[in-house]
Design a protein around this motif. Structure first.
Motif, PDB file in Angstrom:
ATOM      1  N   GLY A 166       1.794   3.705  -9.270  1.00 32.34           N
ATOM      2  CA  GLY A 166       1.933   5.359  -9.116  1.00 32.34           C
ATOM      3  C   GLY A 166       1.065   5.950  -8.408  1.00 32.34           C
ATOM      4  O   GLY A 166       0.840   6.955  -7.632  1.00 32.34           O
ATOM      5  N   LYS A 167       0.519   4.541  -7.340  1.00 31.40           N
ATOM      6  CA  LYS A 167      -0.491   5.407  -5.943  1.00 31.40           C
ATOM      7  C   LYS A 167       0.188   5.644  -5.138  1.00 31.40           C
ATOM      8  O   LYS A 167       1.119   4.469  -4.946  1.00 31.40           O
ATOM      9  CB  LYS A 167      -1.689   4.560  -6.297  1.00 31.40           C
ATOM     10  CG  LYS A 167      -2.484   4.386  -7.158  1.00 31.40           C
ATOM     11  CD  LYS A 167      -4.102   3.961  -6.584  1.00 31.40           C
ATOM     12  CE  LYS A 167      -4.695   3.591  -7.985  1.00 31.40           C
ATOM     13  NZ  LYS A 167      -4.443   2.868  -8.824  1.00 31.40           N
ATOM     14  N   PRO A 168       0.095   6.055  -3.886  1.00 32.43           N
ATOM     15  CA  PRO A 168       0.993   5.576  -2.420  1.00 32.43           C
ATOM     16  C   PRO A 168       0.821   4.322  -2.093  1.00 32.43           C
ATOM     17  O   PRO A 168      -0.335   3.966  -2.184  1.00 32.43           O
ATOM     18  CB  PRO A 168       0.813   6.697  -1.454  1.00 32.43           C
ATOM     19  CG  PRO A 168       0.147   7.630  -2.733  1.00 32.43           C
ATOM     20  CD  PRO A 168      -0.476   6.943  -3.777  1.00 32.43           C
ATOM     21  N   ALA A 169       1.604   3.430  -1.703  1.00 32.34           N
ATOM     22  CA  ALA A 169       1.573   2.216  -0.997  1.00 32.34           C
ATOM     23  C   ALA A 169       0.564   2.303  -0.161  1.00 32.34           C
ATOM     24  O   ALA A 169       0.015   1.228  -0.142  1.00 32.34           O
ATOM     25  CB  ALA A 169       2.547   1.974  -0.727  1.00 32.34           C
ATOM     26  N   VAL A 170       1.022   3.743   1.057  1.00 30.84           N
ATOM     27  CA  VAL A 170       0.107   3.090   1.994  1.00 30.84           C
ATOM     28  C   VAL A 170      -1.229   3.245   1.197  1.00 30.84           C
ATOM     29  O   VAL A 170      -2.416   2.285   1.935  1.00 30.84           O
ATOM     30  CB  VAL A 170       0.105   4.171   2.466  1.00 30.84           C
ATOM     31  CG1 VAL A 170       1.900   4.171   3.786  1.00 30.84           C
ATOM     32  CG2 VAL A 170       0.943   5.382   1.944  1.00 30.84           C
ATOM     33  N   ASP A 171      -1.544   3.676   0.576  1.00 28.11           N
ATOM     34  CA  ASP A 171      -2.883   3.839   0.015  1.00 28.11           C
ATOM     35  C   ASP A 171      -3.577   2.533  -0.721  1.00 28.11           C
ATOM     36  O   ASP A 171      -4.461   2.041  -0.207  1.00 28.11           O
ATOM     37  CB  ASP A 171      -3.094   5.192  -0.828  1.00 28.11           C
ATOM     38  CG  ASP A 171      -2.981   6.293  -0.355  1.00 28.11           C
ATOM     39  OD1 ASP A 171      -3.085   6.350   0.881  1.00 28.11           O
ATOM     40  OD2 ASP A 171      -3.028   7.440  -0.487  1.00 28.11           O
ATOM     41  N   VAL A 172      -2.687   1.918  -1.095  1.00 28.13           N
ATOM     42  CA  VAL A 172      -3.175   0.467  -1.920  1.00 28.13           C
ATOM     43  C   VAL A 172      -2.942   0.016  -0.901  1.00 28.13           C
ATOM     44  O   VAL A 172      -4.052  -1.358  -1.142  1.00 28.13           O
ATOM     45  CB  VAL A 172      -1.890  -0.361  -2.939  1.00 28.13           C
ATOM     46  CG1 VAL A 172      -2.230  -0.764  -3.835  1.00 28.13           C
ATOM     47  CG2 VAL A 172      -1.913   1.403  -4.101  1.00 28.13           C
TER      48      VAL A 172
ATOM     49  N   GLN B 178      18.240  -0.672   9.215  1.00 28.94           N
ATOM     50  CA  GLN B 178      18.027  -0.462   7.763  1.00 28.94           C
ATOM     51  C   GLN B 178      16.328   0.715   7.527  1.00 28.94           C
ATOM     52  O   GLN B 178      15.445  -0.572   8.375  1.00 28.94           O
ATOM     53  CB  GLN B 178      17.936  -0.405   6.854  1.00 28.94           C
ATOM     54  CG  GLN B 178      17.349  -1.706   6.675  1.00 28.94           C
ATOM     55  CD  GLN B 178      17.408  -3.262   4.881  1.00 28.94           C
ATOM     56  OE1 GLN B 178      16.632  -2.107   4.363  1.00 28.94           O
ATOM     57  NE2 GLN B 178      17.940  -3.319   5.129  1.00 28.94           N
ATOM     58  N   TYR B 179      16.209   1.177   6.835  1.00 26.26           N
ATOM     59  CA  TYR B 179      14.713   2.054   6.987  1.00 26.26           C
ATOM     60  C   TYR B 179      14.338   1.801   5.981  1.00 26.26           C
ATOM     61  O   TYR B 179      14.513   3.312   5.188  1.00 26.26           O
ATOM     62  CB  TYR B 179      14.418   3.419   7.902  1.00 26.26           C
ATOM     63  CG  TYR B 179      13.230   3.799   7.491  1.00 26.26           C
ATOM     64  CD1 TYR B 179      11.959   3.821   8.102  1.00 26.26           C
ATOM     65  CD2 TYR B 179      13.221   5.142   7.098  1.00 26.26           C
ATOM     66  CE1 TYR B 179      10.699   4.538   7.412  1.00 26.26           C
ATOM     67  CE2 TYR B 179      11.738   5.802   6.928  1.00 26.26           C
ATOM     68  CZ  TYR B 179      10.545   5.029   6.897  1.00 26.26           C
ATOM     69  OH  TYR B 179       9.723   5.590   6.504  1.00 26.26           O
ATOM     70  N   PRO B 180      13.168   0.957   5.653  1.00 21.27           N
ATOM     71  CA  PRO B 180      12.896   0.873   3.862  1.00 21.27           C
ATOM     72  C   PRO B 180      11.603   1.876   3.885  1.00 21.27           C
ATOM     73  O   PRO B 180      10.694   1.385   4.190  1.00 21.27           O
ATOM     74  CB  PRO B 180      12.797  -0.649   3.782  1.00 21.27           C
ATOM     75  CG  PRO B 180      12.509  -1.226   5.190  1.00 21.27           C
ATOM     76  CD  PRO B 180      12.960  -0.485   5.893  1.00 21.27           C
ATOM     77  N   ASP B 181      11.758   2.924   2.801  1.00 22.97           N
ATOM     78  CA  ASP B 181      10.544   3.871   3.557  1.00 22.97           C
ATOM     79  C   ASP B 181       9.357   4.030   2.669  1.00 22.97           C
ATOM     80  O   ASP B 181       9.522   3.751   1.329  1.00 22.97           O
ATOM     81  CB  ASP B 181      11.403   5.229   3.027  1.00 22.97           C
ATOM     82  CG  ASP B 181      10.662   6.412   3.145  1.00 22.97           C
ATOM     83  OD1 ASP B 181       9.423   6.272   3.564  1.00 22.97           O
ATOM     84  OD2 ASP B 181      10.569   7.624   2.074  1.00 22.97           O
ATOM     85  N   PHE B 182       8.519   3.277   3.076  1.00 24.00           N
ATOM     86  CA  PHE B 182       7.511   2.834   2.210  1.00 24.00           C
ATOM     87  C   PHE B 182       6.271   4.393   2.523  1.00 24.00           C
ATOM     88  O   PHE B 182       5.531   3.910   1.014  1.00 24.00           O
ATOM     89  CB  PHE B 182       6.842   1.348   2.775  1.00 24.00           C
ATOM     90  CG  PHE B 182       5.988   2.346   4.624  1.00 24.00           C
ATOM     91  CD1 PHE B 182       5.217   2.444   4.595  1.00 24.00           C
ATOM     92  CD2 PHE B 182       7.063   1.616   5.253  1.00 24.00           C
ATOM     93  CE1 PHE B 182       4.715   3.165   6.102  1.00 24.00           C
ATOM     94  CE2 PHE B 182       6.296   1.582   6.767  1.00 24.00           C
ATOM     95  CZ  PHE B 182       5.556   1.726   7.108  1.00 24.00           C
TER      96      PHE B 182
END
Ligand code: LMR
Length: 329
Positions: free
Chosen positions: A204-210, A193-197
Motif C-alpha cells: 500500500g505504500k509507494p514502491a519508491v519510498d519502500v 518498454q517502460y515498467p512504471d515503478f
C-alpha cells in the motif's frame, strides 16, 4: 450448464501453447462451472503432435472440458469458428542475439491471415490476445485485417513484463510478490518498454519510498525487466514458455474479472489517444476492468524521466508500424 466458451489457441502444441491449453481446460480461468471447448490450431507438420495433446486432454478428464477440435493453420477459419477467445501464440520465436522486432517481417504476414479469419469466423463477442512476437505490431496487423471486430477486443501481452517487474520489486524489498501492486507496463513488449515503478505500491505504500534506491530503480530494475526475455533465452536455450503461458492466463483473468481497488493490470490495446499516444497504435497501458469492459487508467502524472521512457517506446512502435505499413490496410 451454460454454453461452452470456445477458446482457440494457435501454436497449441508448442511450448507455450502446451502449457496454456491444459490450464484453460482445467477451469482455472473461466471457473469450475463454466464449460470450455478448445480449438487447438497448429501448422500442418505439427498436427500429429496435436493428436497427442488431445489424448492427454482426454486423460486429464477435466470436468470443465466439453471437447477439443484440432485444426491446421491452412484452415484458420475452421480453427476460429465461433470462438469467443482467440489466443495467438503461434509464431517463430526469437533465438539468442535477436531482438523481438527482428521477427517482424517473418511473423507479420501470419497475422494478416489471422485477422481475416477472425473477422470471417469468430463469435461476435470475440476477444483476441496476441502473444507471438513482436506482439504489439502483430496485433496491429491482425486488427487491421478484421475491420468489423471492434477495436476494444484486441490485446497484446505485456502481463509477462508486469509479473517480472513485480517479482523484481518484491525481491528487492524483501517482501512477498503479493504485496506489490499497480505496476503498469507502458508501450511495447520489448527492450524499450517502460515498467512504471513510480505508481507501483508495496503493501500500500509507494514502491519508491519502500525501496529507497532511485538509482537501482532507474538503472537496474528497468533493464532487468526489459531484457528478461533475452536472459531467459540465454539461460534456457529457448524462449520463456511456462511463464509466458501463465501470463496469458493472467491477461484473460485481468480482462474478465473486476480489478481490485488500488491495482491495475497490464496489456497493450488499441490506443484511443490517451496520454498523447497515436490513436490506433497497440500500446501498453495500466488498465482496469469491471469484468465487462476494460479501461485505461486515466490521470496518472509522469515526471520527465517517465515521459522520456514512454517516448522511446512510442517511437519504437511507430517505427515497427512503418516497417509493416504494406501489411496494414
Ligand atoms: C519473453 O518476453 O520472454 C517472450 O516475449 C519471448 C522473447 O522473445 O523474449
Amino acid at each position: 450448464m451454460s454454453k461452452p466458451i470456445r477458446v482457440a489457441i494457435t501454436g497449441a502444441a508448442g511450448n507455450i501453447g502446451y502449457a496454456l491449453a491444459f490450464r484453460i481446460a482445467s477451469g482455472e480461468v473461466f471457473g469450475p462451472d463454466q464449460p470450455v471447448h478448445l480449438n487447438l490450431v497448429e501448422v500442418p507438420p505439427i498436427m500429429k503432435s496435436l493428436v497427442g495433446v488431445e489424448m492427454e486432454m482426454e486423460d486429464c478428464a477435466f470436468p470443465t472440458l466439453t471437447g477439443v477440435t484440432r485444426c491446421d493453420s491452412d484452415h484458420l477459419e475452421e480453427g476460429f469458428a465461433d470462438c469467443n477467445w482467440v489466443l495467438c501464440v503461434g509464431s517463430i520465436p526469437r533465438k539468442a542475439g535477436m531482438e523481438r522486432s527482428d521477427l517482424i517481417r517473418i511473423n507479420g504476414p501470419i497475422f494478416t491471415n489471422t485477422g481475416k479469419a477472425i473477422q470471417a469466423a469468430a463469435a461476435k463477442d470475440v476477444r483476441v490476445v496476441v502473444v507471438g512476437n513482436p506482439c504489439n505490431t502483430n496485433c496491429l496487423i491482425a486488427m487491421n485485417h478484421a475491420p468489423d471486430v471492434p477495436r476494444d477486443r484486441w490485446f497484446a501481452m505485456t502481463m509477462l513484463d508486469e509479473n517480472r517487474a513485480k517479482s523484481q520489486l518484491a525481491k528487492k524489498a524483501g517482501v512477498q510478490v503479493k504485496s506489490v501492486k499497480n505496476v503498469g507496463i507502458w508501450g511495447n513488449h520489448s527492450a524499450t518498454q517502460y515498467p512504471d515503478f513510480f505508481h507501483a505500491t508495496i503493501d500500500g505504500k509507494p514502491a519508491v519510498d519502500v525501496i529507497k534506491d532511485d538509482k537501482w530503480l532507474q538503472t537496474e530494475f528497468i533493464p532487468i525487466v526489459q531484457k528478461r526475455g533475452a536472459a531467459v533465452i540465454e539461460a534456457r536455450g529457448a524462449s520463456s514458455a511456462a511463464s509466458a503461458a501463465n501470463a496469458v492466463l493472467d491477461t484473460v483473468k485481468g480482462i474478465i474479472r473486476p480489478t481490485a481497488a488500488g491495482s491495475c493490470f497490464s496489456a497493450a490495446l488499441c490506443s484511443d489517444g490517451s496520454y498523447g499516444i497515436d490513436e490506433g497504435l497497440i500500446f501498453g497501458y495500466p488498465l482496469t476492468s469491471d469484468g465487462k469492459s476494460v479501461k485505461i487508467i486515466q490521470g496518472q502524472q509522469h515526471n520527465d524521466f517517465a515521459k522520456s521512457k514512454i517516448q522511446i517506446t512510442l517511437d519504437e512502435l511507430r517505427s515497427e508500424r512503418d516497417t509493416v505499413k504494406d501489411l496494414l490496410k
